[in-house]
Design a protein around this motif. Structure first.
Motif, PDB file in Angstrom:
ATOM      1  N   THR A  12       0.836  -1.212   0.000  1.00 32.65           N
ATOM      2  CA  THR A  12       0.000   0.000   0.000  1.00 32.65           C
ATOM      3  C   THR A  12       0.856   1.242   0.000  1.00 32.65           C
ATOM      4  O   THR A  12       0.383   2.321  -0.376  1.00 32.65           O
ATOM      5  CB  THR A  12      -0.904   0.012   1.238  1.00 32.65           C
ATOM      6  N   SER A  13       2.126   1.083   0.447  1.00 34.81           N
ATOM      7  CA  SER A  13       3.054   2.229   0.428  1.00 34.81           C
ATOM      8  C   SER A  13       4.445   1.677   0.200  1.00 34.81           C
ATOM      9  O   SER A  13       5.060   1.101   1.111  1.00 34.81           O
ATOM     10  CB  SER A  13       3.000   3.021   1.731  1.00 34.81           C
ATOM     11  N   SER A  14       4.897   1.791  -1.025  1.00 34.70           N
ATOM     12  CA  SER A  14       6.238   1.293  -1.343  1.00 34.70           C
ATOM     13  C   SER A  14       7.303   2.052  -0.582  1.00 34.70           C
ATOM     14  O   SER A  14       8.349   1.502  -0.204  1.00 34.70           O
ATOM     15  CB  SER A  14       6.491   1.410  -2.855  1.00 34.70           C
ATOM     16  N   VAL A  15       7.058   3.327  -0.337  1.00 34.29           N
ATOM     17  CA  VAL A  15       8.036   4.150   0.405  1.00 34.29           C
ATOM     18  C   VAL A  15       8.238   3.592   1.809  1.00 34.29           C
ATOM     19  O   VAL A  15       9.354   3.488   2.323  1.00 34.29           O
ATOM     20  CB  VAL A  15       7.575   5.609   0.450  1.00 34.29           C
ATOM     21  N   ALA A  16       7.092   3.217   2.457  1.00 27.63           N
ATOM     22  CA  ALA A  16       7.186   2.685   3.821  1.00 27.63           C
ATOM     23  C   ALA A  16       7.941   1.371   3.842  1.00 27.63           C
ATOM     24  O   ALA A  16       8.755   1.100   4.739  1.00 27.63           O
ATOM     25  CB  ALA A  16       5.789   2.504   4.415  1.00 27.63           C
ATOM     26  N   VAL A  17       7.696   0.509   2.810  1.00 23.93           N
ATOM     27  CA  VAL A  17       8.399  -0.791   2.773  1.00 23.93           C
ATOM     28  C   VAL A  17       9.883  -0.569   2.549  1.00 23.93           C
ATOM     29  O   VAL A  17      10.729  -1.207   3.179  1.00 23.93           O
ATOM     30  CB  VAL A  17       7.783  -1.670   1.677  1.00 23.93           C
ATOM     31  N   VAL A  18      10.225   0.340   1.613  1.00 27.31           N
ATOM     32  CA  VAL A  18      11.643   0.634   1.361  1.00 27.31           C
ATOM     33  C   VAL A  18      12.285   1.214   2.605  1.00 27.31           C
ATOM     34  O   VAL A  18      13.426   0.877   2.963  1.00 27.31           O
ATOM     35  CB  VAL A  18      11.765   1.594   0.159  1.00 27.31           C
ATOM     36  N   LEU A  19      11.540   2.113   3.299  1.00 32.05           N
ATOM     37  CA  LEU A  19      12.069   2.688   4.541  1.00 32.05           C
ATOM     38  C   LEU A  19      12.345   1.594   5.567  1.00 32.05           C
ATOM     39  O   LEU A  19      13.375   1.605   6.249  1.00 32.05           O
ATOM     40  CB  LEU A  19      11.076   3.703   5.107  1.00 32.05           C
ATOM     41  N   LEU A  29      16.006   0.794   7.054  1.00 32.05           N
ATOM     42  CA  LEU A  29      16.258   0.830   8.507  1.00 32.05           C
ATOM     43  C   LEU A  29      16.809  -0.506   9.008  1.00 32.05           C
ATOM     44  O   LEU A  29      17.670  -0.545   9.892  1.00 32.05           O
ATOM     45  CB  LEU A  29      14.952   1.173   9.240  1.00 32.05           C
ATOM     46  N   THR A  30      16.332  -1.605   8.423  1.00 30.20           N
ATOM     47  CA  THR A  30      16.844  -2.927   8.847  1.00 30.20           C
ATOM     48  C   THR A  30      18.318  -3.052   8.527  1.00 30.20           C
ATOM     49  O   THR A  30      19.131  -3.516   9.347  1.00 30.20           O
ATOM     50  CB  THR A  30      16.059  -4.037   8.164  1.00 30.20           C
ATOM     51  N   VAL A  31      18.694  -2.626   7.305  1.00 28.88           N
ATOM     52  CA  VAL A  31      20.114  -2.664   6.937  1.00 28.88           C
ATOM     53  C   VAL A  31      20.920  -1.710   7.823  1.00 28.88           C
ATOM     54  O   VAL A  31      22.039  -2.016   8.270  1.00 28.88           O
ATOM     55  CB  VAL A  31      20.277  -2.326   5.455  1.00 28.88           C
TER      56      VAL A  31
END
Length: 568
Positions: free
Chosen positions: A37-44, A48-50
């Motif tokens: 629903t939000s690619s930006v949130a998934v990329v964020l 952050l995990t990395v």
């Protein structure tokens, strides 16, 4: 949990479970074809995990307080919130991931971490409500956030309790492990010391066995407390003729002794009583002198012949003081005793054969001096020399005969009522001319002391003491003779001089036959060394004692103590 989430894990290791879980979530998106629903949130969330992994590896967390690295755990909540927001919000399948960072806070931060994790989990659920991306009413969202918070709190409390108990148990196990290590080190040290002690004792035992086996001139026999033989060395084999295997563990000490002699000395008839009495007699204080037949025993060889031995017995004890056994070191003195017997027999025979002609010489000298024919001055001087030397030889022969009687056990006294002061006065009168000629002052302090004694033998003993005192005292010296009664009857005779004295190491041998002190031999003072041994024999026959004290260069004191009645 302990490896990757606990206090012992490194910062990087604690991030691996969440990283793996996030990777599985990303794989689920790709496999199932879910549309974010939000690619930006998934990329964020991925970035952050990395970043969390990079920070965990790059930052020197050991320089910071222990809980500083939990900032990364808080970032994991942000990752979960971003992932849920980017994958459907309240409908996201990854809502349960919020429990993992909450669990980590409960493990790492304790009870406060459990409450903080549940609160942050609730906030993470409420993110999309606050952002307003969902058309859902606020009631279900609030219920879900509270329910997630409750689940996180319950899991956190459970994990906290389990972790606390686990830590307590680990601490106890660590304490037990440390105690076990200490005990193990102590046991190893003790074992090493014990091993060294055993080695030292084994070496000492081997050395002792070698010494015992190498002693072939003495018979060394060790027994247990009951007299059973445990050690029988080569010297004992040579002396008695028994092989070691025939004696050790099979015979008792009594079996080696002449049974009649043991029975006569102990007064026991039965074998068992005789065994105990023999050991008691062997370890008892010696009454006779060294070299006296009173301390000799007779062993029976394997061929039935007899051998005279002089045993020295030592008691072996256990650490608790109980008797472990005895060690007997026996020396063959058969030849020595036979030689002594023959010597005494020879002395007695020669003395008797010399006494008769000397008596005749003295008799004829006396007849010539008292005869009717006139003698010239030179003749009388020659006869005086003959008389003086013959009497000296007669005294020597008499002393030798008396010594032979003492050794043969035939010496006896004829006691009668006598005043010791009277006997001592006669000794002073007899030694007076010799003392006057030598320039020695001879004085007496004589108090009446009636006893029952042999006046002739007692006079002989006192004469010897006074004559020795005068002989060994230089010109202008003094000799003092004192007699006093003792309490309860008896008498004390003290002869004190200011002569040359006797070394202290020679006092113990002073009254042995033919022994002369070094101070006498160095000055070439004449004598044969029989006077004091005769004095001791006479005094002991009366049941008395002779004591001597001396200082070289100052003088000597002899004290004779006599009982009121001699022993019967």
């Amino acid at each position: 949990m302990a490896r990757y989430l606990g206090m012992g894990a490194s910062v990087v290791e604690r991030q691996l479970p969440f990283t793996v879980l996030f990777a599985l979530a990303m794989l689920g998106l790709l496999v199932n074809g879910l549309e974010p629903t939000s690619s930006v949130a998934v990329v964020l969330a991925a970035v952050l995990t990395v970043a969390i992994l990079v920070l965990a590896a790059a930052v020197p967390w050991r320089r910071f307080p222990p809980l500083a690295s939990e900032v990364l755990t808080l970032l994991q909540f942000v990752v979960v919130g971003a992932l849920r927001y980017g994958t459907g919000g309240p409908l996201s399948p990854y809502a349960g991931m919020v429990l993992l960072p909450a669990l980590m806070l409960a493990i790492r931060a304790g009870l406060p971490g459990a409450f903080a994790g549940s609160a942050i989990a609730a906030i993470t659920v409420l993110v999309e409500f606050w952002l307003g991306t969902s058309g859902m009413t606020s009631g279900p969202v609030l219920m879900r956030s509270l329910f997630v918070a409750a689940i996180a709190l319950i899991i956190g409390l459970f994990v906290h309790e389990a972790t606390t108990r686990l830590r307590s148990r680990n601490d106890a196990l660590a304490g037990l492990q440390a105690e076990q290590d200490d005990l193990l080190r102590h046991a190893r040290t003790t074992a090493a010391e014990l091993e060294r002690a055993v080695a030292i004792r084994a070496a000492a035992y081997d050395q002792l066995v070698s010494v015992i086996d190498s002693a072939t001139e003495q018979a060394i026999i060790a027994t247990d407390a009951r007299g059973r033989i445990e050690v029988f060395n080569a010297g004992a084999e040579r002396l008695l003729g028994y092989p070691q295997g025939e004696v050790v563990g099979r015979r008792h000490l009594t079996d080696l002794h002449l049974r009649d002699e043991v029975q006569a000395r102990t007064g026991e008839a039965s074998w068992r009583d005789m065994q105990d009495a023999l050991i008691a007699a062997l370890v008892a204080p010696r009454r006779g002198e060294a070299g006296s037949p009173a301390v000799d025993w007779t062993y029976v060889r394997s061929d039935g012949s007899h051998v005279t031995v002089h045993p020295a017995v030592t008691r072996r004890t256990e650490p608790d003081g109980s008797v472990a056994g005895y060690v007997v070191v026996a020396t063959d003195v058969t030849a020595e005793r036979e030689a002594a017997r023959l010597k005494d027999q020879f002395v007695g025979l020669v003395s008797h054969e010399l006494r008769t002609p000397l008596t005749s010489v003295l008799g004829y000298v006396e007849l010539m001096l008292d005869g009717t024919e006139e003698l010239t001055q030179d003749q009388r001087e020659y006869l005086g020399i003959i008389d003086r030397n013959a009497r000296r030889q007669l005294r020597l022969v008499s002393d030798l005969l008396l010594t032979a009687q003492v050794d043969a056990g035939t010496f006896s006294i004829a006691p009668q009522d006598v005043d010791v002061a009277t006997v001592a006065r006669a000794s002073i009168e007899s030694a007076g001319p010799v003392a006057s000629t030598a320039g020695v002052t001879l004085a007496g302090d004589l108090r009446p002391a009636p006893v029952r004694a042999d006046p002739v033998r007692l006079g002989q003993a006192i004469d010897n003491l006074v004559a020795n005192a005068v002989k060994f005292t230089g010109r202008d010296g003094a000799v003092h003779l004192a007699v006093a009664p003792t309490r309860g009857g008896g008498a004390t005779v003290v002869v004190r001089d200011t002569g040359i004295g006797i070394p202290p190491e020679e006092l113990s041998r002073l009254m042995e036959r033919f022994y002369r002190a070094s101070t006498a031999t160095q000055r070439a003072i004449p004598g044969v060394g029989l006077g004091l041994s005769i004095t001791k024999a006479v005094v002991e026959a009366h049941g008395g004692t002779v004591e001597v004290t001396s200082t070289v260069g100052e003088g000597t004191s002899f004290t004779v103590t006599l009982p009121a009645h001699p022993p019967r």
